[in-house]
Design a protein around this motif. Structure first.
Motif, PDB file in Angstrom:
ATOM      1  N   ARG A   8       0.887  -1.227  -0.711  1.00  0.00           N
ATOM      2  CA  ARG A   8      -0.062  -0.202  -0.226  1.00  0.00           C
ATOM      3  C   ARG A   8       0.777   1.046   0.206  1.00  0.00           C
ATOM      4  NH1 ARG A   8      -3.112  -4.015   1.976  1.00  0.00           N
ATOM      5  NH2 ARG A   8      -5.545  -4.082   2.375  1.00  0.00           N
ATOM      6  N   ASP A   9       1.913   0.917   0.650  1.00  0.00           N
ATOM      7  CA  ASP A   9       3.083   2.427   1.347  1.00  0.00           C
ATOM      8  C   ASP A   9       2.947   3.006  -0.304  1.00  0.00           C
ATOM      9  OD1 ASP A   9       1.975   3.124   3.758  1.00  0.00           O
ATOM     10  OD2 ASP A   9       4.009   1.504   3.912  1.00  0.00           O
ATOM     11  N   SER A  10       3.959   1.791  -1.259  1.00  0.00           N
ATOM     12  CA  SER A  10       4.675   2.066  -2.025  1.00  0.00           C
ATOM     13  C   SER A  10       3.686   2.032  -3.439  1.00  0.00           C
ATOM     14  CB  SER A  10       5.540   0.990  -2.879  1.00  0.00           C
ATOM     15  OG  SER A  10       4.806  -0.617  -3.296  1.00  0.00           O
ATOM     16  N   ILE A  11       2.652   1.687  -3.513  1.00  0.00           N
ATOM     17  CA  ILE A  11       1.781   2.354  -4.182  1.00  0.00           C
ATOM     18  C   ILE A  11       1.527   3.245  -4.010  1.00  0.00           C
ATOM     19  CG2 ILE A  11      -0.983   2.035  -5.116  1.00  0.00           C
ATOM     20  CD1 ILE A  11      -0.199  -0.895  -4.372  1.00  0.00           C
ATOM     21  N   LEU A  12       0.722   3.766  -3.035  1.00  0.00           N
ATOM     22  CA  LEU A  12       0.903   5.754  -3.241  1.00  0.00           C
ATOM     23  C   LEU A  12       2.215   6.414  -2.850  1.00  0.00           C
ATOM     24  CD1 LEU A  12      -1.487   5.215   0.473  1.00  0.00           C
ATOM     25  CD2 LEU A  12      -1.717   6.585  -1.772  1.00  0.00           C
ATOM     26  N   GLY A  13       3.251   5.553  -3.010  1.00  0.00           N
ATOM     27  CA  GLY A  13       4.391   6.257  -3.465  1.00  0.00           C
ATOM     28  C   GLY A  13       4.631   6.971  -4.822  1.00  0.00           C
ATOM     29  N   HIS A  14       4.402   5.600  -5.459  1.00  0.00           N
ATOM     30  CA  HIS A  14       4.366   5.604  -6.289  1.00  0.00           C
ATOM     31  C   HIS A  14       3.771   6.579  -7.566  1.00  0.00           C
ATOM     32  CE1 HIS A  14       4.546   4.720 -10.974  1.00  0.00           C
ATOM     33  NE2 HIS A  14       3.639   4.278 -10.287  1.00  0.00           N
ATOM     34  N   LEU A  15       2.396   6.866  -6.759  1.00  0.00           N
ATOM     35  CA  LEU A  15       1.850   8.041  -7.141  1.00  0.00           C
ATOM     36  C   LEU A  15       1.154   8.862  -7.479  1.00  0.00           C
ATOM     37  CD1 LEU A  15      -1.888   5.872  -6.546  1.00  0.00           C
ATOM     38  CD2 LEU A  15      -0.707   6.654  -9.288  1.00  0.00           C
ATOM     39  N   HIS A  16       2.020   9.709  -5.865  1.00  0.00           N
ATOM     40  CA  HIS A  16       3.053  10.799  -5.652  1.00  0.00           C
ATOM     41  C   HIS A  16       3.991  11.076  -6.425  1.00  0.00           C
ATOM     42  CE1 HIS A  16      -0.655  10.577  -2.643  1.00  0.00           C
ATOM     43  NE2 HIS A  16      -0.254  10.178  -2.025  1.00  0.00           N
ATOM     44  N   SER A  17       4.927  10.321  -6.769  1.00  0.00           N
ATOM     45  CA  SER A  17       6.120  10.525  -7.790  1.00  0.00           C
ATOM     46  C   SER A  17       5.214  11.060  -9.192  1.00  0.00           C
ATOM     47  CB  SER A  17       7.168   9.345  -7.620  1.00  0.00           C
ATOM     48  OG  SER A  17       6.239   8.821  -8.749  1.00  0.00           O
TER      49      SER A  17
END
Length: 65
Positions: A8-17
């Protein structure tokens, strides 16, 4: 294809990038956005979302001089 596992954290991090979903672009709506994404991912207790990712590279050589 290379196996990759999202959390979940890596998905959100990718989207925020990305420019479209960056923290600056989302502004005050960031929390709402994150909550919608997390709800869409569902209650997966494992927090693992596997994906096969294609990747490649190009090698070049300039033999001139």
């Amino acid at each position: 294809m290379t196996p990759f596992t999202w959390t979940r954290d890596s998905i959100l991090g990718h989207l925020h990038s990305t420019s479209r979903f960056s923290l600056a672009a989302l502004g005050d709506e960031r929390e709402d956005f994150d909550n919608v994404v997390l709800a869409a991912l569902g209650p997966d207790a494992s927090d693992r979302f596997p994906q096969e990712v294609s990747c490649g590279y190009t090698i070049g050589w300039n033999g001139g001089g």
